[in-house]
Design a protein around this motif. Structure first.
Motif, PDB file in Angstrom:
ATOM      1  N   MET A   1       0.780  -1.164  -0.059  1.00 25.78           N
ATOM      2  CA  MET A   1       0.031  -0.004  -0.080  1.00 25.78           C
ATOM      3  C   MET A   1       0.776   1.387  -0.209  1.00 25.78           C
ATOM      4  O   MET A   1       0.387   2.362  -0.592  1.00 25.78           O
ATOM      5  CB  MET A   1      -0.828   0.117   1.227  1.00 25.78           C
ATOM      6  N   LYS A   2       2.124   1.147   0.545  1.00 29.26           N
ATOM      7  CA  LYS A   2       2.948   2.225   0.806  1.00 29.26           C
ATOM      8  C   LYS A   2       3.291   2.641  -0.405  1.00 29.26           C
ATOM      9  O   LYS A   2       3.368   3.644  -0.908  1.00 29.26           O
ATOM     10  CB  LYS A   2       3.870   2.140   1.698  1.00 29.26           C
ATOM     11  N   THR A   3       3.779   1.708  -1.415  1.00 32.91           N
ATOM     12  CA  THR A   3       4.350   1.945  -2.739  1.00 32.91           C
ATOM     13  C   THR A   3       3.265   2.530  -3.601  1.00 32.91           C
ATOM     14  O   THR A   3       3.642   3.215  -4.360  1.00 32.91           O
ATOM     15  CB  THR A   3       4.754   0.486  -3.385  1.00 32.91           C
ATOM     16  N   VAL A   4       2.134   2.092  -3.185  1.00 26.80           N
ATOM     17  CA  VAL A   4       0.908   2.609  -4.399  1.00 26.80           C
ATOM     18  C   VAL A   4       0.819   4.022  -3.860  1.00 26.80           C
ATOM     19  O   VAL A   4       0.497   4.957  -4.813  1.00 26.80           O
ATOM     20  CB  VAL A   4      -0.371   1.741  -4.408  1.00 26.80           C
ATOM     21  N   GLY A   5       0.762   4.372  -2.478  1.00 25.98           N
ATOM     22  CA  GLY A   5       0.338   5.760  -2.290  1.00 25.98           C
ATOM     23  C   GLY A   5       1.398   6.428  -2.759  1.00 25.98           C
ATOM     24  O   GLY A   5       1.309   7.704  -3.077  1.00 25.98           O
ATOM     25  N   MET A   6       2.935   5.972  -2.555  1.00 30.06           N
ATOM     26  CA  MET A   6       4.000   7.283  -3.017  1.00 30.06           C
ATOM     27  C   MET A   6       3.622   7.153  -4.624  1.00 30.06           C
ATOM     28  O   MET A   6       3.815   8.479  -4.968  1.00 30.06           O
ATOM     29  CB  MET A   6       5.323   6.338  -2.800  1.00 30.06           C
ATOM     30  N   ILE A   7       3.358   6.276  -5.315  1.00 32.27           N
ATOM     31  CA  ILE A   7       3.207   6.543  -6.908  1.00 32.27           C
ATOM     32  C   ILE A   7       2.081   7.845  -6.996  1.00 32.27           C
ATOM     33  O   ILE A   7       2.198   8.364  -7.624  1.00 32.27           O
ATOM     34  CB  ILE A   7       2.976   5.208  -7.711  1.00 32.27           C
ATOM     35  N   LEU A   9       0.913   9.830  -5.067  1.00 31.31           N
ATOM     36  CA  LEU A   9       1.395  11.104  -4.466  1.00 31.31           C
ATOM     37  C   LEU A   9       2.279  11.945  -5.405  1.00 31.31           C
ATOM     38  O   LEU A   9       2.230  13.122  -5.852  1.00 31.31           O
ATOM     39  CB  LEU A   9       2.109  10.832  -3.112  1.00 31.31           C
ATOM     40  N   ILE A  10       3.213  11.123  -6.103  1.00 30.01           N
ATOM     41  CA  ILE A  10       4.116  11.726  -6.934  1.00 30.01           C
ATOM     42  C   ILE A  10       3.263  12.278  -8.199  1.00 30.01           C
ATOM     43  O   ILE A  10       3.583  13.227  -8.875  1.00 30.01           O
ATOM     44  CB  ILE A  10       5.270  10.937  -7.366  1.00 30.01           C
ATOM     45  N   LEU A  11       2.431  11.117  -8.813  1.00 29.97           N
ATOM     46  CA  LEU A  11       1.812  11.371 -10.070  1.00 29.97           C
ATOM     47  C   LEU A  11       0.723  12.669  -9.681  1.00 29.97           C
ATOM     48  O   LEU A  11       0.544  13.462 -10.463  1.00 29.97           O
ATOM     49  CB  LEU A  11       1.065  10.413 -10.409  1.00 29.97           C
ATOM     50  N   GLY A  12       0.026  12.815  -8.348  1.00 30.73           N
ATOM     51  CA  GLY A  12      -0.753  13.793  -8.220  1.00 30.73           C
ATOM     52  C   GLY A  12       0.039  15.266  -8.103  1.00 30.73           C
ATOM     53  O   GLY A  12      -0.760  15.981  -8.578  1.00 30.73           O
ATOM     54  N   ALA A  13       1.038  15.150  -7.658  1.00 26.51           N
ATOM     55  CA  ALA A  13       1.872  16.494  -7.462  1.00 26.51           C
ATOM     56  C   ALA A  13       2.294  16.958  -8.524  1.00 26.51           C
ATOM     57  O   ALA A  13       1.944  18.223  -8.906  1.00 26.51           O
ATOM     58  CB  ALA A  13       3.135  16.187  -6.595  1.00 26.51           C
ATOM     59  N   ILE A  14       2.891  16.201  -9.478  1.00 25.25           N
ATOM     60  CA  ILE A  14       3.289  16.458 -10.934  1.00 25.25           C
ATOM     61  C   ILE A  14       2.155  16.928 -11.691  1.00 25.25           C
ATOM     62  O   ILE A  14       1.983  18.218 -12.550  1.00 25.25           O
ATOM     63  CB  ILE A  14       4.087  15.395 -11.579  1.00 25.25           C
ATOM     64  N   GLY A  15       0.776  16.439 -11.758  1.00 32.66           N
ATOM     65  CA  GLY A  15      -0.241  16.670 -12.331  1.00 32.66           C
ATOM     66  C   GLY A  15      -0.884  18.068 -12.036  1.00 32.66           C
ATOM     67  O   GLY A  15      -1.376  18.829 -12.802  1.00 32.66           O
ATOM     68  N   THR A  16      -1.049  18.184 -10.506  1.00 32.61           N
ATOM     69  CA  THR A  16      -1.392  19.337  -9.984  1.00 32.61           C
ATOM     70  C   THR A  16      -0.537  20.593 -10.509  1.00 32.61           C
ATOM     71  O   THR A  16      -1.081  21.652 -11.016  1.00 32.61           O
ATOM     72  CB  THR A  16      -1.293  19.526  -8.641  1.00 32.61           C
ATOM     73  N   GLY A  57      -2.930   9.693  -2.410  1.00 37.25           N
ATOM     74  CA  GLY A  57      -1.559   9.264  -2.074  1.00 37.25           C
ATOM     75  C   GLY A  57      -1.069   9.444  -0.672  1.00 37.25           C
ATOM     76  O   GLY A  57      -0.312   8.743  -0.172  1.00 37.25           O
ATOM     77  N   LEU A  58      -1.394  10.733  -0.370  1.00 39.35           N
ATOM     78  CA  LEU A  58      -0.839  11.019   1.127  1.00 39.35           C
ATOM     79  C   LEU A  58      -1.575  10.100   2.109  1.00 39.35           C
ATOM     80  O   LEU A  58      -0.986   9.624   3.014  1.00 39.35           O
ATOM     81  CB  LEU A  58      -1.279  12.440   1.436  1.00 39.35           C
TER      82      LEU A  58
END
Length: 66
Positions: A1-7, A9-16, A57-58
């Motif tokens: 779950m932590k790995t999916v959350g990090m992915i 999180l990163i995609l969401g931050a870049i997209g935002t 993600g967070l």
């Protein structure tokens, strides 16, 4: 779950950031009676979706640390 959350999180931050900059550039302004009036023609849906991905993600990353 932590790995999916990090992915997410990163995609969401870049997209935002990317879609947010794009949306801000899609606004036009004009002057009326000495005031600047901004009219947005941007599509805010990708920004909202990216923000939701960022929050999910967070949450998943925080859940993985427990």
């Amino acid at each position: 779950m932590k790995t999916v959350g990090m992915i997410l999180l990163i995609l969401g931050a870049i997209g935002t950031v990317v879609f947010g900059i794009q949306a801000m550039q899609d606004s036009e302004s004009f002057s009326f009676l000495g005031m600047d009036i901004a009219v947005s023609t941007a599509n805010w849906t990708p920004v909202i979706i990216s923000g939701v991905m960022l929050v999910i993600g967070l949450v998943l990353t925080a859940q993985g640390k427990k």
